[in-house]
Design an enzyme around this catalytic site. Structure first.
Site, short mmCIF file in Angstrom:
data_model
loop_
_atom_site.label_atom_id
_atom_site.label_comp_id
_atom_site.label_asym_id
_atom_site.label_seq_id
_atom_site.Cartn_x
_atom_site.Cartn_y
_atom_site.Cartn_z
N HIS A 73 44.09 30.98 29.57
CA HIS A 73 44.07 29.49 30.11
C HIS A 73 43.27 28.45 29.35
O HIS A 73 43.47 27.39 29.82
CB HIS A 73 43.58 29.80 31.59
CG HIS A 73 41.87 29.66 31.44
ND1 HIS A 73 41.56 31.11 30.96
CD2 HIS A 73 41.07 29.08 31.94
CE1 HIS A 73 40.23 30.66 31.11
NE2 HIS A 73 39.72 29.76 31.60
N1 UDP Z 1 40.09 36.06 37.77
C1 UDP Z 1 40.86 36.49 38.96
N2 UDP Z 1 42.11 36.28 39.05
C2 UDP Z 1 43.00 35.98 38.25
C3 UDP Z 1 42.35 35.52 36.82
C4 UDP Z 1 40.73 35.70 36.68
O1 UDP Z 1 40.13 36.75 39.96
O2 UDP Z 1 44.05 35.66 38.21
C5 UDP Z 1 38.61 36.00 37.57
C6 UDP Z 1 38.25 36.86 36.60
O3 UDP Z 1 38.13 38.11 36.81
C7 UDP Z 1 36.80 36.32 36.24
C8 UDP Z 1 37.17 34.96 36.35
O4 UDP Z 1 38.19 34.68 37.37
O5 UDP Z 1 35.80 36.98 37.21
C9 UDP Z 1 37.27 34.12 35.18
O6 UDP Z 1 37.75 32.96 35.35
P1 UDP Z 1 38.39 31.99 34.49
O7 UDP Z 1 38.96 33.05 33.37
O8 UDP Z 1 39.35 31.16 34.95
O9 UDP Z 1 37.15 31.29 33.66
P2 UDP Z 1 36.13 31.69 32.43
O10 UDP Z 1 35.34 32.78 32.77
O11 UDP Z 1 36.89 31.37 31.08
O12 UDP Z 1 35.30 30.37 32.59
#
Ligand code: UDP
Length: 352
Positions: free
Chosen positions: A200
């Site tokens: 993403h």
């Molecule tokens: N996550 C979720 N469902 C999804 C994709 C991600 O629950 O379809 C959770 C994932 O397990 C993690 C968090 O969302 O705990 C991560 O979010 P994201 O990847 O959007 O953000 P980042 O961590 O890169 O800031």
């Protein structure tokens, strides 16, 4: 004591749920939640509040789908108004989103004490909007709660010793440990042996060549091992825009809730991602991680050979897949603390 928590994006809901559960145990703590609305898709917001039992936000700002400047500016204005009205003792912000920075600025300008959870992380890539948000928020926080030793060192290196830097471990680990008992199998059909993928980050999705290379790598690996990818709305839109598609062997599903994500983490054979949070969750569940980024804030995972940086490079992604599929991956203990981070944070806040 009144603590005002600002959240707006998926990983923040997961982090904040652990703190709210802890705060709830204390009669002297009143927590007021502002949801900025940065993530507004029901699959990426509502479901987290429902299944994780996060207290209903007192304020829903509904600010989303704007440029970085416009989003941060509008949040800043609205949060300031709420802070003047609520007069909290502390503002608590999480991670590295525009909601984090807007909350931090609003609090500091009104001389409200500010605590940053997940402080000190650096990718050293200032082209990432998240890196700017982190650096600025850390600079003005009164309490800096660091998930790792590396994060502590980063802050010391930036001469932030005058602020209070505390290594608490990672609050996402609290959530993973607590919620894994409720893990839920998603409805989609898939094999016993599958790789969990997410994608993403703007640096990958907004560049046609990079996105094309990653999609090709996912397609080709999936001919060997099935790949399940809960597809972020931004990635879906960009793939359509660039005329890219997954092969049939790839199970592309809608974004899932956290409980389904935990099931996928528990049952997959490997993780491939450009997410910050998921890299750590892969480790919590002892899964090796192909990290489709040029750098990571979670450097200890790379040092222990359980996370390999590949960027969007097709060959590097393949090499990492082969290495982890054939290797005997070993996972050191407690890189991110012992799962009591929210209790440690609340304790520190109450000391001041
Ligand atoms: N996550 C979720 N469902 C999804 C994709 C991600 O629950 O379809 C959770 C994932 O397990 C993690 C968090 O969302 O705990 C991560 O979010 P994201 O990847 O959007 O953000 P980042 O961590 O890169 O800031």
């Amino acid at each position: 004591m009144k603590i005002l928590t600002i959240i707006g994006a998926r990983p923040q809901f997961i982090k904040a749920s652990a703190f709210s559960r802890e705060a709830n145990k204390h009669d002297n703590i009143e927590e007021v939640i502002i949801h900025t609305g940065q993530h507004f898709d029901a699959n990426m917001s509502d479901i987290f509040f429902e299944e994780m039992g996060i207290p209903k936000p007192k304020y829903n700002l509904n600010i989303h789908s704007l440029s970085h400047g416009a989003m941060t500016g509008r949040m800043l204005e609205e949060i300031e108004t709420i802070l003047i009205k609520e007069k909290p003792d502390w503002v608590l912000v999480y991670g590295d989103t525009n909601s984090t920075l807007a909350g931090a600025l609003a609090a500091t300008k009104l001389h409200v004490k500010l605590a940053h959870v997940e402080a000190g992380l650096r990718s050293h890539n200032t082209k990432m909007p998240e890196e700017i948000n982190r650096i600025l928020t850390d600079r003005i926080s009164d309490l800096l709660f660091c998930p790792t030793e590396t994060a502590v060192k980063n802050l010391e290196h930036e001469n932030l010793k005058q602020n209070k830097i505390i290594r608490t471990g990672d609050i996402m680990y609290d959530s993973a440990l607590y919620f894994k008992q409720f893990a839920k199998k998603p409805k989609a059909n898939f094999n016993n042996n599958f790789i969990l993928a997410t994608l993403h980050r703007a640096e990958n999705t907004d560049d046609k060549t990079k996105l094309e290379s990653i999609v090709s790598a996912i397609n080709s690996i999936s001919a060997e091992t099935q790949i399940v990818i809960p597809l972020h709305p931004r990635t879906k839109e960009k793939m359509k825009h660039f005329n890219l598609s997954f092969d049939k062997t790839v199970q592309s599903i809608s974004p899932v809730g956290y409980l389904e994500m935990l099931w996928l983490l528990e049952n997959c054979s490997m993780v491939m991602t450009d997410s910050g949070g998921l890299q750590k969750e892969a480790y919590f569940f002892q899964k090796a991680c192909i990290c489709m980024r040029e750098e990571t804030e979670w450097t200890e995972l790379v040092e222990h050979n359980i996370n390999q940086l590949t960027g969007s490079n097709y060959n590097k992604i393949h090499d990492a897949y082969q290495k982890f599929a054939n290797g005997n991956n070993s996972f050191p203990k407690n890189l991110y603390g012992t799962g009591d981070t929210s209790a440690l944070i609340l304790n520190e806040i109450q000391k001041i």
